[in-house]
Design a protein around this motif. Structure first.
Motif, PDB file in Angstrom:
ATOM      1  N   PRO A 107       2.032   5.415  -8.412  1.00  0.00           N
ATOM      2  CA  PRO A 107       1.041   4.421  -8.828  1.00  0.00           C
ATOM      3  C   PRO A 107       0.238   3.996  -7.602  1.00  0.00           C
ATOM      4  O   PRO A 107       0.782   3.903  -6.499  1.00  0.00           O
ATOM      5  CB  PRO A 107       1.886   3.276  -9.389  1.00  0.00           C
ATOM      6  CG  PRO A 107       3.253   3.489  -8.864  1.00  0.00           C
ATOM      7  CD  PRO A 107       3.398   4.941  -8.561  1.00  0.00           C
ATOM      8  N   PHE A 108      -1.040   3.740  -7.797  1.00  0.00           N
ATOM      9  CA  PHE A 108      -1.934   3.545  -6.657  1.00  0.00           C
ATOM     10  C   PHE A 108      -1.585   2.323  -5.815  1.00  0.00           C
ATOM     11  O   PHE A 108      -1.387   2.443  -4.607  1.00  0.00           O
ATOM     12  CB  PHE A 108      -3.389   3.492  -7.137  1.00  0.00           C
ATOM     13  CG  PHE A 108      -4.391   3.600  -6.034  1.00  0.00           C
ATOM     14  CD1 PHE A 108      -4.443   4.721  -5.218  1.00  0.00           C
ATOM     15  CD2 PHE A 108      -5.296   2.592  -5.805  1.00  0.00           C
ATOM     16  CE1 PHE A 108      -5.368   4.836  -4.186  1.00  0.00           C
ATOM     17  CE2 PHE A 108      -6.237   2.692  -4.793  1.00  0.00           C
ATOM     18  CZ  PHE A 108      -6.276   3.814  -3.981  1.00  0.00           C
ATOM     19  N   VAL A 109      -1.502   1.161  -6.403  1.00  0.00           N
ATOM     20  CA  VAL A 109      -1.273  -0.057  -5.611  1.00  0.00           C
ATOM     21  C   VAL A 109       0.174  -0.144  -5.136  1.00  0.00           C
ATOM     22  O   VAL A 109       0.433  -0.237  -3.930  1.00  0.00           O
ATOM     23  CB  VAL A 109      -1.665  -1.325  -6.398  1.00  0.00           C
ATOM     24  CG1 VAL A 109      -1.313  -2.586  -5.614  1.00  0.00           C
ATOM     25  CG2 VAL A 109      -3.151  -1.308  -6.727  1.00  0.00           C
ATOM     26  N   GLU A 110       1.112  -0.110  -6.053  1.00  0.00           N
ATOM     27  CA  GLU A 110       2.516  -0.237  -5.679  1.00  0.00           C
ATOM     28  C   GLU A 110       2.959   0.922  -4.788  1.00  0.00           C
ATOM     29  O   GLU A 110       3.709   0.734  -3.829  1.00  0.00           O
ATOM     30  CB  GLU A 110       3.408  -0.300  -6.924  1.00  0.00           C
ATOM     31  CG  GLU A 110       3.197  -1.536  -7.776  1.00  0.00           C
ATOM     32  CD  GLU A 110       2.147  -1.345  -8.864  1.00  0.00           C
ATOM     33  OE1 GLU A 110       1.290  -0.443  -8.756  1.00  0.00           O
ATOM     34  OE2 GLU A 110       2.183  -2.119  -9.843  1.00  0.00           O
ATOM     35  N   GLY A 111       2.493   2.119  -5.101  1.00  0.00           N
ATOM     36  CA  GLY A 111       2.828   3.286  -4.292  1.00  0.00           C
ATOM     37  C   GLY A 111       2.264   3.186  -2.890  1.00  0.00           C
ATOM     38  O   GLY A 111       2.914   3.575  -1.917  1.00  0.00           O
ATOM     39  N   ALA A 112       1.040   2.663  -2.780  1.00  0.00           N
ATOM     40  CA  ALA A 112       0.430   2.497  -1.461  1.00  0.00           C
ATOM     41  C   ALA A 112       1.240   1.532  -0.610  1.00  0.00           C
ATOM     42  O   ALA A 112       1.500   1.795   0.573  1.00  0.00           O
ATOM     43  CB  ALA A 112      -1.007   2.011  -1.597  1.00  0.00           C
ATOM     44  N   VAL A 113       1.646   0.420  -1.191  1.00  0.00           N
ATOM     45  CA  VAL A 113       2.447  -0.557  -0.449  1.00  0.00           C
ATOM     46  C   VAL A 113       3.762   0.079  -0.006  1.00  0.00           C
ATOM     47  O   VAL A 113       4.150  -0.011   1.168  1.00  0.00           O
ATOM     48  CB  VAL A 113       2.698  -1.832  -1.280  1.00  0.00           C
ATOM     49  CG1 VAL A 113       3.698  -2.756  -0.589  1.00  0.00           C
ATOM     50  CG2 VAL A 113       1.380  -2.559  -1.543  1.00  0.00           C
ATOM     51  N   ALA A 132       7.029   6.049  -2.320  1.00  0.00           N
ATOM     52  CA  ALA A 132       5.830   5.828  -3.135  1.00  0.00           C
ATOM     53  C   ALA A 132       6.086   6.220  -4.590  1.00  0.00           C
ATOM     54  O   ALA A 132       5.729   5.482  -5.513  1.00  0.00           O
ATOM     55  CB  ALA A 132       4.657   6.610  -2.563  1.00  0.00           C
ATOM     56  N   ALA A 133       6.713   7.365  -4.799  1.00  0.00           N
ATOM     57  CA  ALA A 133       6.996   7.825  -6.159  1.00  0.00           C
ATOM     58  C   ALA A 133       7.968   6.887  -6.871  1.00  0.00           C
ATOM     59  O   ALA A 133       7.858   6.669  -8.084  1.00  0.00           O
ATOM     60  CB  ALA A 133       7.555   9.245  -6.128  1.00  0.00           C
ATOM     61  N   ASP A 134       8.897   6.308  -6.122  1.00  0.00           N
ATOM     62  CA  ASP A 134       9.861   5.375  -6.698  1.00  0.00           C
ATOM     63  C   ASP A 134       9.180   4.133  -7.273  1.00  0.00           C
ATOM     64  O   ASP A 134       9.739   3.447  -8.127  1.00  0.00           O
ATOM     65  CB  ASP A 134      10.893   4.974  -5.642  1.00  0.00           C
ATOM     66  CG  ASP A 134      12.064   4.222  -6.236  1.00  0.00           C
ATOM     67  OD1 ASP A 134      12.617   4.680  -7.258  1.00  0.00           O
ATOM     68  OD2 ASP A 134      12.411   3.156  -5.680  1.00  0.00           O
ATOM     69  N   ALA A 135       7.964   3.865  -6.825  1.00  0.00           N
ATOM     70  CA  ALA A 135       7.229   2.700  -7.327  1.00  0.00           C
ATOM     71  C   ALA A 135       6.952   2.811  -8.826  1.00  0.00           C
ATOM     72  O   ALA A 135       6.649   1.793  -9.468  1.00  0.00           O
ATOM     73  CB  ALA A 135       5.922   2.514  -6.551  1.00  0.00           C
ATOM     74  N   TYR A 136       7.050   4.000  -9.401  1.00  0.00           N
ATOM     75  CA  TYR A 136       6.909   4.131 -10.856  1.00  0.00           C
ATOM     76  C   TYR A 136       7.981   3.327 -11.589  1.00  0.00           C
ATOM     77  O   TYR A 136       7.788   2.909 -12.728  1.00  0.00           O
ATOM     78  CB  TYR A 136       7.012   5.592 -11.300  1.00  0.00           C
ATOM     79  CG  TYR A 136       5.722   6.347 -11.236  1.00  0.00           C
ATOM     80  CD1 TYR A 136       4.586   5.913 -11.915  1.00  0.00           C
ATOM     81  CD2 TYR A 136       5.621   7.535 -10.512  1.00  0.00           C
ATOM     82  CE1 TYR A 136       3.401   6.622 -11.877  1.00  0.00           C
ATOM     83  CE2 TYR A 136       4.434   8.240 -10.459  1.00  0.00           C
ATOM     84  CZ  TYR A 136       3.330   7.789 -11.147  1.00  0.00           C
ATOM     85  OH  TYR A 136       2.162   8.489 -11.105  1.00  0.00           O
ATOM     86  N   SER A 137       9.103   3.103 -10.930  1.00  0.00           N
ATOM     87  CA  SER A 137      10.212   2.413 -11.603  1.00  0.00           C
ATOM     88  C   SER A 137      10.175   0.906 -11.433  1.00  0.00           C
ATOM     89  O   SER A 137      11.009   0.197 -11.996  1.00  0.00           O
ATOM     90  CB  SER A 137      11.553   2.946 -11.072  1.00  0.00           C
ATOM     91  OG  SER A 137      11.715   2.584  -9.717  1.00  0.00           O
ATOM     92  N   TYR A 138       9.204   0.382 -10.673  1.00  0.00           N
ATOM     93  CA  TYR A 138       9.126  -1.071 -10.486  1.00  0.00           C
ATOM     94  C   TYR A 138       8.831  -1.744 -11.813  1.00  0.00           C
ATOM     95  O   TYR A 138       7.888  -1.385 -12.503  1.00  0.00           O
ATOM     96  CB  TYR A 138       8.004  -1.443  -9.498  1.00  0.00           C
ATOM     97  CG  TYR A 138       8.190  -0.965  -8.078  1.00  0.00           C
ATOM     98  CD1 TYR A 138       9.324  -0.302  -7.643  1.00  0.00           C
ATOM     99  CD2 TYR A 138       7.186  -1.190  -7.158  1.00  0.00           C
ATOM    100  CE1 TYR A 138       9.455   0.124  -6.337  1.00  0.00           C
ATOM    101  CE2 TYR A 138       7.308  -0.761  -5.841  1.00  0.00           C
ATOM    102  CZ  TYR A 138       8.450  -0.113  -5.442  1.00  0.00           C
ATOM    103  OH  TYR A 138       8.575   0.315  -4.157  1.00  0.00           O
ATOM    104  N   ARG A 139       9.633  -2.731 -12.135  1.00  0.00           N
ATOM    105  CA  ARG A 139       9.457  -3.475 -13.384  1.00  0.00           C
ATOM    106  C   ARG A 139       8.765  -4.802 -13.077  1.00  0.00           C
ATOM    107  O   ARG A 139       9.005  -5.404 -12.046  1.00  0.00           O
ATOM    108  CB  ARG A 139      10.814  -3.745 -14.039  1.00  0.00           C
ATOM    109  CG  ARG A 139      11.626  -2.494 -14.378  1.00  0.00           C
ATOM    110  CD  ARG A 139      11.026  -1.667 -15.442  1.00  0.00           C
ATOM    111  NE  ARG A 139      10.710  -2.510 -16.585  1.00  0.00           N
ATOM    112  CZ  ARG A 139      10.182  -2.075 -17.702  1.00  0.00           C
ATOM    113  NH1 ARG A 139       9.897  -0.817 -17.833  1.00  0.00           N
ATOM    114  NH2 ARG A 139       9.918  -2.890 -18.682  1.00  0.00           N
ATOM    115  N   LYS A 140       7.930  -5.244 -13.976  1.00  0.00           N
ATOM    116  CA  LYS A 140       7.227  -6.507 -13.807  1.00  0.00           C
ATOM    117  C   LYS A 140       7.698  -7.568 -14.791  1.00  0.00           C
ATOM    118  O   LYS A 140       7.410  -8.739 -14.618  1.00  0.00           O
ATOM    119  CB  LYS A 140       5.726  -6.292 -13.928  1.00  0.00           C
ATOM    120  CG  LYS A 140       5.239  -5.395 -12.809  1.00  0.00           C
ATOM    121  CD  LYS A 140       3.772  -5.113 -12.891  1.00  0.00           C
ATOM    122  CE  LYS A 140       3.399  -4.149 -11.786  1.00  0.00           C
ATOM    123  NZ  LYS A 140       2.064  -3.675 -11.872  1.00  0.00           N
ATOM    124  N   VAL A 141       8.369  -7.138 -15.795  1.00  0.00           N
ATOM    125  CA  VAL A 141       8.875  -8.084 -16.797  1.00  0.00           C
ATOM    126  C   VAL A 141      10.319  -7.742 -17.087  1.00  0.00           C
ATOM    127  O   VAL A 141      10.715  -6.632 -17.166  1.00  0.00           O
ATOM    128  CB  VAL A 141       8.052  -8.004 -18.108  1.00  0.00           C
ATOM    129  CG1 VAL A 141       8.619  -8.951 -19.136  1.00  0.00           C
ATOM    130  CG2 VAL A 141       6.614  -8.317 -17.828  1.00  0.00           C
TER     131      VAL A 141
END
Length: 141
Positions: A107-113, A132-141
């Motif tokens: 993902p662009f933003v989370e992956g960049a960070v 960066a690829a692991d950022a796909y698994s970040y949950r927001k809710v």
């Protein structure tokens, strides 16, 4: 950490490719700001076209990759479809991007960070890509 010529640390470089120069620059600013103090991995935005419009530019992407290359790899993150295609075309040409340049599926933003924070620790390209690829698994809710 190893030092490059001129005393630069050999950190993985990060290129952020967006259809918008403002978006690429803002995400670069956010990612470097969140990386904290100390040495930060080299980051370059490559957004929009040479004329300032929306789109992607092979020339801007190549220049950004050259600017962040420290000899240990360059991770390229993209926002949307044609940005991906532009980077893939550059990689296929073989001589337009520094050796060790990799298109990262994240993902662009989370992956960049995640990429910038990880690269700033001195991690290698594989670890930067994985973070960066692991950022796909970040949950927001």
């Amino acid at each position: 950490m190893a030092s490059a010529a001129g005393g630069e640390e050999k950190l993985v470089g990060i290129v952020l490719v967006s259809h918008s120069a403002a978006v690429a620059a803002s995400v670069a600013e956010l990612a470097t700001g969140l990386a904290g103090g100390g040495t930060t991995a080299p980051v370059a935005p490559a957004g929009g076209t040479e004329g300032g419009g929306f789109g992607t530019s092979s020339e801007l992407i190549s220049a950004a990759a050259a600017a962040v290359d420290r000899g240990v790899g360059v991770a390229v993150l993209t926002d949307l479809g044609s940005a991906v295609l532009t980077v893939k075309a550059l990689l296929a040409e073989g001589d337009e991007l520094p050796a060790g340049t990799r298109l990262v599926d994240a993902p662009f933003v989370e992956g960049a960070v995640a990429a910038v924070v990880t690269a700033s620790t001195g991690a290698d390209l594989a670890a930067v890509e994985a973070a960066a690829a692991d950022a796909y698994s970040y949950r927001k809710v």
